[in-house]
Enzyme design. Structure first.
Site, PDB file in Angstrom:
ATOM      1  N   ASP A 189      -8.377  -7.028  -4.562  1.00 52.84           N
ATOM      2  CA  ASP A 189      -7.846  -5.683  -4.111  1.00 52.84           C
ATOM      3  C   ASP A 189      -8.511  -4.795  -5.290  1.00 52.84           C
ATOM      4  O   ASP A 189      -7.945  -4.496  -6.222  1.00 52.84           O
ATOM      5  CB  ASP A 189      -6.516  -5.582  -3.898  1.00 52.84           C
ATOM      6  CG  ASP A 189      -5.922  -4.222  -3.582  1.00 52.84           C
ATOM      7  OD1 ASP A 189      -6.834  -3.277  -3.565  1.00 52.84           O
ATOM      8  OD2 ASP A 189      -4.888  -4.192  -3.332  1.00 52.84           O
ATOM      9  N   HIS A 238      -7.642  -5.672  -0.154  1.00 47.60           N
ATOM     10  CA  HIS A 238      -6.424  -5.019  -0.142  1.00 47.60           C
ATOM     11  C   HIS A 238      -5.642  -5.334   1.145  1.00 47.60           C
ATOM     12  O   HIS A 238      -4.245  -5.613   1.134  1.00 47.60           O
ATOM     13  CB  HIS A 238      -6.878  -3.444  -0.079  1.00 47.60           C
ATOM     14  CG  HIS A 238      -5.376  -2.555  -0.157  1.00 47.60           C
ATOM     15  ND1 HIS A 238      -4.331  -2.607  -0.944  1.00 47.60           N
ATOM     16  CD2 HIS A 238      -4.952  -1.798   1.000  1.00 47.60           C
ATOM     17  CE1 HIS A 238      -3.572  -1.777  -0.674  1.00 47.60           C
ATOM     18  NE2 HIS A 238      -3.927  -1.283   0.590  1.00 47.60           N
ATOM     19  N   SER A 274       0.831  -1.422   0.067  1.00 48.96           N
ATOM     20  CA  SER A 274       0.001  -0.122  -0.171  1.00 48.96           C
ATOM     21  C   SER A 274       0.788   1.145  -0.121  1.00 48.96           C
ATOM     22  O   SER A 274       1.690   1.398  -0.781  1.00 48.96           O
ATOM     23  CB  SER A 274      -0.913   0.049   1.186  1.00 48.96           C
ATOM     24  OG  SER A 274      -1.903   0.794   0.963  1.00 48.96           O
TER      25      SER A 274
END
Lengths: 199, 372
Positions: B314, B347, B148
């Site tokens: 995701d 995610h 991320s």
């Protein structure tokens, strides 16, 4: 390592950049790296195989040759290898175009549909051939565009592709294919291995 | 947020020119390390944390008393084996666990900086952290990794310091924050700023902080970290400790109760102003623009071996955006591998027990530690 890979490896010069399209579990890539100091990249559709390649320290990208070859810049490799997968593409013609765009030379191997046992199988049994190189039934085969060694010869001359080397493989026997023995080799070879370059 | 005096810190004396134009110096950077740096100093890995992470990668986090955010991946005998590797992680600048951030006391006013803290960027974050690598006198890291926002830092790190790492693992990230990403971050920021307790950021000097706003921001963000399928499987329409609907706005559904819980535990460990600043840094991240529209140029100088990982479910940083990075690396002739991991966990997969993911990192590190 199988004979096919040995032949491919012999066609590749040391210290070159190679893209192995459909690299599987990376056996050939690893061999090329260790024996020919080749800087290789792989493109492989199976996640499982990508994992195996990663565990061997190989740089492999999960992807499909039909959609993912476009990411490689023009002539970014000296050789692109396509081992026995040409017949499985929706558009083999475009894949070969792409191979010869990203790479100076391409090494393409095909299971030969002109092999006598396949012809006999179809002639006598009247069903789609199943053998070592074509293990699937018609309804579950990934192969969409089967061709013969002769078909590939004709394709290359039509598309202005230079055939540098044409090698026939039958069991462990390796021989050169030329215009004179083409019909004979087309009948008695299980596999064709071609080193090609754009004219 | 007690115990903050006990966290490890370096004070960076060297001036750092921020993207906003301001220059900072003598600022603290808090960090933690795991494992031992070997004599050759070739076993160091710099891990970058995500938006709400911190330097406590694994083991018990001394601030929250919970497991570190990457406990599945990092630790003794874990995929990133700290018996073998020396793992370093810094709290990003802008953060609230000891590094220079909106909670830092202004030496002149003796008050917390709050919104006087400069707007920082991902570029500023990694430029601050290189000082930590210098502090350990490490010429070349074995790897930089993060998911991320951590992945964005990996990309920026390699672009800024192409010769300081042998390998790079950006996970579930993007080279350029999308309109959707910015929109979701703006939602969180507006929730915080709509809380009267936010008080233009000047809450730190009073007893009341904008917990409601920060909690809503966290709830909204948390949804984006999960997949629809994952949520449906875990919660469905299950009711919370009741047999029937109550015809009220209480948390009838388990998913409501779960989100409220996520929001309420978050405010205990995170600072609202930090949330504003760090989400802003993410929104400003556009490595494509930094390199004049050609992402490949970001990687031209790097000899690092890259391994990009994305997750099927995701939707925040989808596979397509991760693949853009792969394409740019290929265009630059870089050494790159890529895998998309099957996972229903959205995610958040990079933080969770997703065996195929954990295996891929272990295999990549172990194989390359032998050959590089």
């Amino acid at each position: 390592m199988k004979k096919e890979f040995q032949i491919i490896s012999d066609l590749i010069k040391n210290d070159t950049r190679v893209l192995d399209v459909g690299c599987g579990d990376g056996i050939l890539m690893k061999h090329l790296k260790e024996n020919k100091n080749v800087d290789s990249r792989g493109l492989e559709i199976s996640k499982e195989n990508v994992q195996i390649c990663i565990s061997k320290g190989l740089s492999v990208i999960e992807g499909d040759a039909e959609s993912d070859l476009k990411q490689f810049p023009d002539l970014s490799f000296e050789y692109a290898i396509l081992g026995q997968t040409l017949q499985a593409f929706y558009n083999p013609e475009k894949v070969i175009d792409d191979l010869l765009r990203v790479s100076k030379k391409a090494i393409i191997t095909i299971p030969n549909f002109g092999y006598w046992k396949i012809r006999i199988h179809l002639l006598l049994k009247g069903t789609m051939p199943v053998n070592k190189h074509l293990p699937n039934e018609w309804y579950n085969t990934p192969n969409l565009h089967m061709c013969t060694i002769k078909d590939f010869f004709n394709f290359c001359s039509k598309k202005n592709i230079n055939l540098f080397r044409s090698i026939a493989l039958h069991e462990e026997n390796v021989s050169e294919i030329n215009n004179k023995n083409l019909s004979f080799k087309n009948l008695f070879s299980e596999l064709g291995i071609f080193l090609v370059e754009k004219k | 947020m007690n115990n903050l005096d006990k966290v490890k810190k370096i004070v960076i004396e060297k001036p750092l020119k921020l993207d906003c134009g301001k220059t900072i110096s003598n600022f603290p950077l808090a960090y933690e390390t795991y494992g031992k740096l070997n004599e050759k100093k070739d076993n160091a890995i710099l891990a970058f944390h995500a938006l709400t992470g911190d330097q406590f990668v694994t083991g018990i986090n001394p601030i929250t008393n919970k497991n570190g955010w990457w406990s599945y991946l990092v630790g003794p005998d874990k995929p990133v084996d700290t018996n073998k590797f020396f793992v370093i992680c810094a709290n990003v600048i802008g953060g609230c666990i000891g590094s220079y951030g909106p909670n830092t006391i202004d030496p002149i006013t003796k008050k917390k900086l709050a919104t006087n803290f400069p707007v920082i960027t991902i570029n500023d974050m990694v430029n601050a952290q290189i000082n930590l690598i210098d502090f350990f006198k490490i010429d070349k890291l074995f790897s930089v990794m993060g998911g991320s926002m951590g992945g964005m830092q990996v990309l920026q790190f390699v672009a800024n310091f192409p010769n300081r790492t042998k390998t790079a693992i950006p996970i579930a990230c993007t080279a350029s924050h999308s309109a959707q990403n910015i929109a979701l971050n703006e939602l969180g920021r507006q929730a915080i700023m709509a809380d009267v307790n936010w008080n233009k950021g000047d809450y730190l000097n009073s007893e009341c902080s904008p917990d409601k706003g920060l909690s809503v921001a966290r709830m909204a963000a948390h949804i984006t970290y999960l997949s629809k399928k994952g949520l449906q499987e875990k919660f469905g329409r299950k009711l919370q400790e009741r047999d029937d609907l109550k015809f009220s706005f209480d948390a009838d559904f388990q998913i409501e109760s779960y989100l409220r819980h996520q929001g309420s535990v978050f405010v205990d460990r995170f600072d609202a102003n930090s949330y504003l600043y760090i989400t802003r840094a993410m929104d400003y991240f556009d490595l494509v623009k930094q390199y004049n529209g050609n992402l490949s140029n970001a990687f031209k100088e790097s000899k690092a071996k890259f391994f990009i990982i994305s997750f099927t479910s995701d939707w925040l940083y989808p596979t397509s955006e991760n693949k853009e990075i792969v394409i740019a690396l290929n265009a630059a002739g870089a050494n790159v591998g890529f895998i998309e991991i099957n996972s229903d966990k959205g995610h958040d997969s990079f933080l969770l027990d997703v065996p195929e993911f954990l295996k891929s990192i272990k295999n990549f590190l172990d194989a390359n530690y032998k050959i590089l």
